[in-house]
Design an enzyme around this catalytic site. Structure first.
Site, short mmCIF file in Angstrom:
data_model
loop_
_atom_site.label_atom_id
_atom_site.label_comp_id
_atom_site.label_asym_id
_atom_site.label_seq_id
_atom_site.Cartn_x
_atom_site.Cartn_y
_atom_site.Cartn_z
N VAL A 1 -8.62 7.96 8.11
CA VAL A 1 -9.91 8.73 7.90
C VAL A 1 -11.05 7.26 8.44
O VAL A 1 -10.93 6.38 7.82
CB VAL A 1 -10.12 9.21 6.46
CG1 VAL A 1 -11.29 9.64 6.38
CG2 VAL A 1 -8.88 9.71 6.05
N ASP A 2 -12.04 8.06 8.96
CA ASP A 2 -13.25 7.24 9.50
C ASP A 2 -13.97 6.98 8.26
O ASP A 2 -15.00 7.92 8.16
CB ASP A 2 -13.87 7.69 10.67
CG ASP A 2 -14.59 6.88 11.32
OD1 ASP A 2 -14.93 5.78 10.94
OD2 ASP A 2 -15.17 7.13 12.37
N THR A 3 -13.85 5.97 7.64
CA THR A 3 -14.84 5.41 6.36
C THR A 3 -15.26 4.06 6.36
O THR A 3 -14.83 3.39 7.37
CB THR A 3 -13.95 5.61 5.43
OG1 THR A 3 -12.91 4.79 5.16
CG2 THR A 3 -13.14 7.19 5.04
N TYR B 1 0.77 -1.18 0.06
CA TYR B 1 -0.05 0.02 0.09
C TYR B 1 0.87 1.30 -0.07
O TYR B 1 0.68 2.26 -0.68
CB TYR B 1 -0.75 0.09 1.23
CG TYR B 1 -1.83 1.21 1.37
CD1 TYR B 1 -2.84 1.43 0.47
CD2 TYR B 1 -1.38 2.38 2.31
CE1 TYR B 1 -3.66 2.51 0.71
CE2 TYR B 1 -2.24 3.38 2.35
CZ TYR B 1 -3.31 3.62 1.54
OH TYR B 1 -3.96 4.61 1.62
N SER C 1 -14.79 1.96 4.51
CA SER C 1 -13.42 0.89 4.22
C SER C 1 -12.80 0.58 5.64
O SER C 1 -12.42 -0.60 5.78
CB SER C 1 -12.63 1.69 3.23
OG SER C 1 -11.60 0.95 2.93
#
Length: 245
Positions: free
Chosen positions: A180-182, A147, A184
């Site tokens: 980030v709070d997503t 990644y 995913s």
């Protein structure tokens, strides 16, 4: 008057998370938004929002990307977001993992830029935004080998495009978020053997004591998409709550 009045914007991975928040934010500021994603069902949640059209596109498929580009006479802003997070070190990364991640995270951006850039060059005006990450050449992060490698490549791609076409009216920047709070992120946490501990681990590295929100990233995206940022190009714009420090 909106900050993006009349701008034609195309973005990928718009069905949820940062992509969805950005599509909505762009439209609220007056842009004409085409929101694409491979997930047609989730993408339908954007249907009916003024200023947003949706289209199912797999941005790893050249024929689909080229067909998408042909739908437009011009595009003001191209926002490449599609990405995949592989968990593990290099020893946990099989060749298939490597190829899949690089295909989604890097090759898709190559295909999108190559398809849309000629339209921008014809008008001597264009703005490209790529989604990178702090987990890249900016910061070494445990268990993010392929990644981070892919996102470092995105930073390199961004700077290359910015340098090559600066004098022809093209800007190219990348956004480098922290955690980030997503949806995913939540899915990846739930997939771990101990989701509760995985969430605690994510929170432990947040120096602000909280996660970034998709909406906070979207506010930054509006700035980069707008004429307020016309002197910004070839830059990694970091939004990480100080995680890299």
């Amino acid at each position: 008057m909106g900050r993006l009045d009349g701008k034609v914007i195309v973005l990928s991975a718009a069905a949820q998370g940062i992509g969805k928040a950005s599509a909505i934010a762009f439209a609220k500021e007056g842009a004409q938004v085409t929101a694409t994603d491979i997930n047609g069902e989730k993408l339908k949640e954007l249907d009916g929002i003024p200023g947003i059209k949706t289209k199912v596109v797999d941005v790893t498929k050249k024929d689909q990307v080229d067909a998408l580009a042909k739908d437009f006479d011009h595009v003001d802003v191209l926002f490449n977001i599609a990405g995949f997070v592989h968990h593990g070190s290099i020893l946990d990364c099989e060749e298939s993992d490597w190829d899949f991640t690089m295909n989604v995270n890097v090759r898709s951006m190559y295909l999108m830029i190559k398809a849309f850039l000629p339209k921008m060059l014809a008008r001597k005006s264009g703005n490209i935004i790529n989604m990178a990450s702090v987990a890249s050449s900016i910061k070494g992060v445990v268990n993010r080998c392929v990644y981070s490698t892919s996102k470092a490549a995105v930073i390199g791609l961004t700077k290359s495009v910015a340098a090559d076409f600066l004098e022809q009216g093209i800007r190219c920047n990348c956004i480098c978020p922290g955690t980030v709070d997503t949806p995913s992120l939540r899915e990846r946490i739930q997939a771990r053997p101990d989701p509760e501990q995985a969430f605690k681990d994510f929170m432990a590295r947040q120096r602000t004591g909280r996660l970034c929100t998709a909406e906070e990233v979207a506010h930054l995206c509006v700035y980069l998409a707008s004429d307020e940022s016309t002197f910004v190009t070839g830059t990694e714009v970091i939004i990480d709550g100080g995680w890299r420090l």
